[in-house]
Design a protein around this motif. Structure first.
Motif, PDB file in Angstrom:
ATOM      1  N   ASN A  71      24.240  74.215  14.704  1.00  0.00           N
ATOM      2  CA  ASN A  71      23.897  74.490  13.314  1.00  0.00           C
ATOM      3  C   ASN A  71      24.943  73.869  12.384  1.00  0.00           C
ATOM      4  N   PRO A  72      24.579  72.900  11.553  1.00  0.00           N
ATOM      5  CA  PRO A  72      25.571  72.282  10.663  1.00  0.00           C
ATOM      6  C   PRO A  72      26.085  73.224   9.581  1.00  0.00           C
ATOM      7  N   LEU A  73      25.427  74.387   9.423  1.00  0.00           N
ATOM      8  CA  LEU A  73      25.850  75.349   8.414  1.00  0.00           C
ATOM      9  C   LEU A  73      26.880  76.345   8.942  1.00  0.00           C
ATOM     10  N   ARG A  95      27.484  71.889   0.795  1.00  0.00           N
ATOM     11  CA  ARG A  95      26.942  72.475  -0.429  1.00  0.00           C
ATOM     12  C   ARG A  95      25.836  73.480  -0.110  1.00  0.00           C
ATOM     13  N   VAL A  96      25.027  73.190   0.912  1.00  0.00           N
ATOM     14  CA  VAL A  96      24.008  74.160   1.329  1.00  0.00           C
ATOM     15  C   VAL A  96      24.675  75.447   1.800  1.00  0.00           C
ATOM     16  N   ARG A  97      25.709  75.306   2.619  1.00  0.00           N
ATOM     17  CA  ARG A  97      26.428  76.487   3.116  1.00  0.00           C
ATOM     18  C   ARG A  97      27.018  77.277   1.957  1.00  0.00           C
ATOM     19  N   ARG A  98      27.599  76.601   0.981  1.00  0.00           N
ATOM     20  CA  ARG A  98      28.196  77.284  -0.164  1.00  0.00           C
ATOM     21  C   ARG A  98      27.135  78.040  -0.962  1.00  0.00           C
ATOM     22  N   GLU A 102      26.589  63.115   4.215  1.00  0.00           N
ATOM     23  CA  GLU A 102      25.881  64.218   4.874  1.00  0.00           C
ATOM     24  C   GLU A 102      26.750  65.463   4.982  1.00  0.00           C
ATOM     25  N   ARG A 103      28.009  65.278   5.285  1.00  0.00           N
ATOM     26  CA  ARG A 103      28.897  66.436   5.406  1.00  0.00           C
ATOM     27  C   ARG A 103      28.972  67.201   4.084  1.00  0.00           C
ATOM     28  N   ALA A 104      29.030  66.467   2.981  1.00  0.00           N
ATOM     29  CA  ALA A 104      29.071  67.121   1.671  1.00  0.00           C
ATOM     30  C   ALA A 104      27.752  67.819   1.363  1.00  0.00           C
ATOM     31  N   PHE A 105      26.642  67.216   1.793  1.00  0.00           N
ATOM     32  CA  PHE A 105      25.325  67.820   1.608  1.00  0.00           C
ATOM     33  C   PHE A 105      25.275  69.192   2.280  1.00  0.00           C
ATOM     34  N   TRP A 106      25.628  69.235   3.578  1.00  0.00           N
ATOM     35  CA  TRP A 106      25.535  70.492   4.314  1.00  0.00           C
ATOM     36  C   TRP A 106      26.577  71.504   3.840  1.00  0.00           C
ATOM     37  N   LEU A 143      21.919  83.091   8.822  1.00  0.00           N
ATOM     38  CA  LEU A 143      21.573  81.674   8.712  1.00  0.00           C
ATOM     39  C   LEU A 143      22.717  80.756   9.130  1.00  0.00           C
ATOM     40  N   LEU A 144      23.892  81.330   9.410  1.00  0.00           N
ATOM     41  CA  LEU A 144      25.090  80.534   9.652  1.00  0.00           C
ATOM     42  C   LEU A 144      25.565  80.597  11.099  1.00  0.00           C
ATOM     43  N   VAL A 145      24.687  81.029  12.000  1.00  0.00           N
ATOM     44  CA  VAL A 145      25.063  81.141  13.413  1.00  0.00           C
ATOM     45  C   VAL A 145      25.391  79.755  13.968  1.00  0.00           C
ATOM     46  N   PRO A 146      26.296  79.683  14.964  1.00  0.00           N
ATOM     47  CA  PRO A 146      26.691  78.366  15.501  1.00  0.00           C
ATOM     48  C   PRO A 146      25.562  77.611  16.183  1.00  0.00           C
TER      49      PRO A 146
END
Length: 628
Positions: A623-625, A562-565, A556-560, A586-589
């Protein structure tokens, strides 16, 4: 089981024509009888309950309707005001959500001897009544929600009893039929409540029944009805596209035989259930006075999508999809169509397509497809529309919207599937997303990157450049796949009432099509951003990420990460939009929590309202992003 084994033969060349002036009966037509109820045994009923109970625990804890207590090693307990406790194993995920293991559920209650006895828990209806005082709802709401939950369970148990296609078989299924294999809204617990539908209505008209439907066509006098279309589409052109010459002539004879002029009426389709249960009741005066005249059944057959009210033509797939009102309550709202939506649909479509089709990044690089709502008919109730604050369910009973179909826009070897279909899990436990990845020949992370680029890049471009967002939930957002089942372009639909624009000044939008009627909701940029966050990240990636970890080996950590990237790569490519990146961050805490289940059970309940209500945030979510 072949992919078409449960679908009726759609070749209608030998089907008898329906009598021209007869409205449909409440019973099924002779050529398509109501399918029998599958025999639901105790095992299927218990398994459907067990799965829904696990879902309810996960979602109601996520929405803070229940307070889970950690007992260590992935075990949790929920204590209820009724004196019962439920224990379960769960895996924490993004946004503070827990994925509950259905096999781990136990229920404890104090016995007559005063000791607490634990037993395996499977009964979702019992859980609802156990939790009633803790949820903070009232008896009337509880009873109605009980009906919605029971209706959902009945469909789920029948599906388990009947069996279904494997994930591999679903790869060969077309877009329209694939919709019929889905299991409903992944966030809402009672996602097939369908208040006002009977059991036979569900078997006849619900998507999972996969029963083709003939629509009734009616003529509505122009004193009641108004046709609207895009600038290139006239009323006559819509009728010529939707009805062959013989059918149009047949319908015209129905009117002339009554001494009525065909051109004095607007012709439109009506769902047969709606005709029987709403139009013939609320518009009885108009039918009696020949302001509404039934013309006969459509020659073509249609299948309903997950929304039930949107019908796709399966006899002639290039003809329009039709969105029709149904006076049923399902997934939070009555499923009518507001008059401002029918009136505004073509003009919003025209504006969006002129704006976005002129954007070379969207049209040439992303090749994004916008399925426009190109024509509509609006019918206002002649009496109730004059009264203030009449509940909206009574005012949205007759009207239609014609939408461009997927079949008219997809390439010859392209497959189009809803975003929601990726979350589907077959009877053997195989996720559809895992089947698509394996079939593609790509490694999982490469395939996911193609998904993120296909889905997120066009949505971000429209958000940042134009301050516009759609409502990109799982049915409105469709993915085009190449012949290897790799995502390669985005399809978007459902514009009117689901498209929002920021109230800030955005020169790129140009003049907006409001006129005197407000057809584009204007919202704060943070709310505009939330459409993407809620529908894509919270509403779908929250479930997709653990599926990818379990079945594809992508943590899951790798999934999120990659979304952030993907988001940051877009930022780097378009530095001129830097101020917009901050405005629609979209990247707010922390992001607001919008609690869909809580809204029905605790906030809105079943109050009959004049307008569809707005959801209000209930706390915040991490937010995981926000971080790598």
């Amino acid at each position: 089981m072949s992919p078409r084994s449960e679908v009726l033969d759609l070749d209608t060349s030998a089907a008898p024509a329906a009598p021209a002036a007869r409205g449909p009966s409440s019973d099924a037509s002779p050529d398509h009888p109501i399918p029998p109820l599958p025999e639901v045994g105790a095992a299927a009923w218990r398994e459907a309950n067990r799965r829904l109970l696990a879902k309810a625990l996960g979602e109601w804890c996520f929405e803070e309707m229940l307070a889970p207590i950690s007992e260590g090693e992935g075990r949790y307990r929920v204590d209820l005001g009724s004196g019962t406790s439920y224990r379960f194993a769960a895996r924490p995920g993004a946004f503070g959500w827990m994925k509950v293991d259905p096999a781990s559920l136990t229920r404890s209650a104090t016995s007559m001897l005063g000791n607490s006895i634990a037993e395996p828990a499977w009964d979702a209806l019992r859980f609802l009544t156990d939790a009633a005082s803790t949820l903070g709802t009232d008896p009337s709401t509880l009873a109605t929600y009980f009906n919605e939950l029971s209706s959902t369970l009945a469909v789920d148990a029948a599906r388990l009893s009947r069996g279904g296609h494997t994930a591999a078989e679903l790869r060969a299924v077309g877009h329209t039929e694939l919709e019929c294999h889905m299991t409903g809204h992944n966030w809402l617990v009672a996602n097939k409540g369908r208040v006002n539908f009977s059991a036979s209505d569900v078997r006849r008209y619900a998507p999972e029944s996969r029963q083709p439907v003939r629509l009734l066509w009616v003529a509505v006098h122009r004193g009641l009805a108004e046709f609207r279309g895009t600038s290139t589409l006239s009323e006559r052109e819509v009728l010529a596209r939707e009805l062959d010459d013989a059918t149009r002539a047949r319908f015209a004879r129905v009117l002339t035989a009554r001494g009525l002029a065909p051109d004095a009426f607007v012709w439109m389709p009506v769902h047969p259930w709606q005709w029987e249960h709403a139009v013939l009741v609320l518009h009885a005066a108009d039918v009696a006075q020949q302001r509404i005249v039934p013309l006969g059944d459509s020659p073509d057959l249609y299948l309903p999508g997950q929304s039930i009210r949107t019908m796709a033509n399966v006899t002639t797939p290039g003809r329009y999809d039709v969105k029709l009102p149904l006076r049923i309550l399902n997934t939070l709202v009555w499923r009518g169509i507001p008059p401002h939506c029918t009136l505004g649909a073509p003009v919003v479509t025209q504006w969006l397509q002129c704006l976005l089709d002129a954007d070379p990044f969207l049209t040439e690089e992303c090749r994004t497809v916008f399925l426009g709502e190109v024509a509509s008919v609006t019918v206002r109730h002649p009496y109730l529309s004059q009264v203030e604050d009449v509940p909206y369910q009574h005012l949205e009973t007759l009207g239609c919207i014609w939408r461009e179909p997927v079949a008219a826009r997809q390439a010859p070897k392209e497959r189009v599937r809803t975003f929601a279909s990726l979350l589907h899990v077959d009877g053997a436990g195989t996720a559809f997303v895992a089947e698509l990845v394996r079939a593609s020949g790509l490694d999982a992370e490469a395939w996911l990157q193609r998904l993120f680029d296909t889905l997120l890049v066009p949505l971000m471009h429209v958000l940042y450049r134009y301050g516009i967002t759609f409502n990109p939930h799982g049915q409105n957002t469709l993915l085009g796949f190449d012949e290897r089942d790799v995502p390669h372009r985005l399809y978007l639909k459902d514009f009117v009432d689901d498209v929002c624009v920021s109230f800030t000044d955005v020169p790129e939008r140009g003049p907006e099509p409001d006129g005197h009627d407000h057809v584009l909701p204007r919202k704060h940029p943070s709310v505009i951003r939330q459409h993407v966050v809620d529908q894509v990240f919270v509403g779908h990636f929250r479930y997709l990420a653990p599926l990818c970890e379990e079945q594809l080996g992508v943590p899951e950590r790798a999934f999120w990460k990659r979304v952030r990237r993907t988001i940051l790569d877009f930022h780097q490519r378009f530095p001129a939009l830097r101020e917009r990146f901050a405005e629609y961050d979209l990247l707010v805490p922390e992001i607001p929590r919008y609690a869909l289940n809580r809204d029905r059970i605790v906030v809105t309940r079943y109050t009959d309202r004049a307008l569809r209500h707005a959801l209000y945030p209930n706390g915040t979510l991490p937010n995981p992003l926000a971080h790598d």
